[in-house]
Design a protein around this motif. Structure first.
Motif: not given
Length: 467
Positions: A21-33, A403-417
């Motif tokens: 999923l991450p590789a496909i998302a990067a290639d077609i220009g979107t996010s894994p989420i 998505e909700i959890s990452s919105s509390f820190h600039d939208g970046r996915l952390l392990v805690s999310d």
């Protein structure tokens, strides 16, 4: 074994995509989420077309529908390989889902109709054991192809498998006697499709970044409204597409309601785990696939002991305990960090897969334990739809939590999310234990011990005739 070819192809495809999923998302220009919409769209397509799989098998012949389903799945795979945008990829996955919607239910329906109830656990184990090879092979193959070639190859491998399946079906699959055809409920099909797709698709839209949230709420509302209208419609027609009266069977009702909670965790696991390993821990797709495939090994191992376990301890005890333990091991994934030894992660995935598979072996058989033969087609359709809807909801809920959890820190996915998401879906899965604990102590006895006693009490001639 021939029926299992379709399950093998579908299961390997889903696990391969989760790893890549991450590789496909990067290639077609979107996010894994955002790309999880492609995963959800496949499940939505299944939910739309599964209800008519039994009717189409009776109308056009099971073997013809089975071959057509494999062919459509192949076409969808080829379209995925040529996709260069999220829109094209989602549409291609919808085509795949239309094919997959006919493959699995038709195989299960043929199995249920041709197997005595007291042998159903063993029969379903034999059907799913070959299919479990797909999840075992999928992650490492997907990781290898994505790391050393390109992600497009994960879809090309479905072509030779599909061609082989069509050849085997044509040559060896026996003809099935025609059955009395129920009238097609076209208004019900429209309302079911609108309700299922609106609800699941809306949940995904709500959690997607850069998409107005109002669209998701409106779609969910349309889905709920269509579902309510279908319930009113089903009470007024003699042959509804999905008959709500099927819930008069206690074991069937428990299998559908309890397993739906449980499957939400199952649907979320193959979405969350590869993302956490790759985005959170920094593993490559190949390394991620080499870790997650052990879950399928645990699932495969439990199939060989399923029948003996249910014979020894009973359905209520085994299903209640295994659903609870599987939910606990799902939550344990939320304790892992980048410093956690990989062998420990793999051990937990292995044990969790064993408990999960043992629970599903019982639930899948229990869904038909007290259903009359005349209602087996309805039971198969409702069971298959409930499976897909609950798994799609698991993906949507997990993505929404991220998505909700990452919105509390600039939208970046952390392990805690990911930790929060695992704990949440684990709690939802654990609710299934409550449903199964409410079953009678002797629930499912006709599927194992009693059925075996009846079989041994019959003369050999009668057994041969029934077979």
């Amino acid at each position: 074994m021939i029926l299992a070819v379709a399950l093998f192809m579908e299961q390997m495809d889903s696990t391969v995509i989760a790893t890549s999923l991450p590789a496909i998302a990067a290639d077609i220009g979107t996010s894994p989420i955002a790309l999880k919409l492609a995963v959800t769209s496949y499940l939505v397509a299944l939910a739309i077309f599964i209800p008519i799989s039994g009717w189409m098998s009776d109308r056009f012949g099971a073997r013809n529908i089975f071959r057509m389903a494999i062919f459509v799945f192949m076409i969808g795979s080829i379209a995925c390989a040529f996709s260069n945008s999220i829109t094209a990829f989602v549409i291609s996955r919808l085509i795949q889902g239309a094919g997959g919607s006919m493959m699995t239910p038709v195989s299960r329906l043929l199995l249920v109709r041709g197997t005595p109830r007291h042998e159903l656990v063993d029969a379903m184990a034999w059907l799913t054991i070959p299919a479990l090879i797909g999840p075992i092979m999928g992650p490492p193959i997907g990781g290898f192809l994505t790391t050393y070639l390109t992600w497009h190859w994960i879809f090309w491998i479905n072509v030779p498998i599909g061609v082989l399946g069509i050849i085997l079906v044509t040559r060896f699959l026996p003809a099935v006697e025609p059955r009395t055809l129920r009238p097609m409920d076209f208004p019900g099909f429209f309302l079911c499709g609108l309700g299922f797709s609106g609800f699941v698709f809306g949940l995904s839209v709500i959690s997607l970044p850069a998409v107005p949230v109002i669209y998701g709420y409106v779609t969910v509302a349309i889905g709920i409204l269509a579902g309510l209208l279908y319930l009113l419609h089903a009470r007024r027609v003699p042959y509804p597409l999905l008959d709500p009266k099927m819930f008069r069977y206690p074991m069937f009702r428990a299998a559908i309601l309890g397993a739906s909670n449980f499957r939400m965790g199952l649907g979320a696991l193959p979405f969350l785990m590869p993302l956490m390993l790759q985005l959170g821990f920094g593993l490559t797709p190949l390394q991620s696939g080499s870790v997650t495939f052990v879950s399928a090994l645990g699932s495969m191992g439990s199939k060989f002991a399923a029948s003996r376990t249910f014979n020894a301890f009973g359905f209520r005890t085994v299903i209640s305990l295994t659903t609870l333990l599987a939910a606990i091991f799902l939550g344990i994934n939320g304790l892992f960090t980048a410093e956690t030894p990989l062998f420990l992660i793999m051990a937990c995935l292995l044990i969790g897969g064993l408990f999960r598979s043992m629970a599903f072996s019982g639930v899948n058989a229990m869904a038909f334990g007290d259903v009359d033969d005349a209602d087996s087609s309805q039971a198969t359709a409702i069971n298959a739809v409930a499976q897909r809807i609950s798994m799609a909801m698991g993906v949507a809920i997990a993505g929404g939590i991220l998505e909700i959890s990452s919105s509390f820190h600039d939208g970046r996915l952390l392990v805690s999310d990911f930790h929060i998401a695992f704990f949440s879906v684990s709690a939802i899965s654990a609710l299934a234990c409550i449903t199964f604990l409410r079953l009678p102590q002797d629930a499912g006895a006709e599927l194992t011990a009693r059925g075996r006693k009846r079989r041994h009490a019959e003369p050999e001639e009668a057994v041969a005739e029934n077979s």
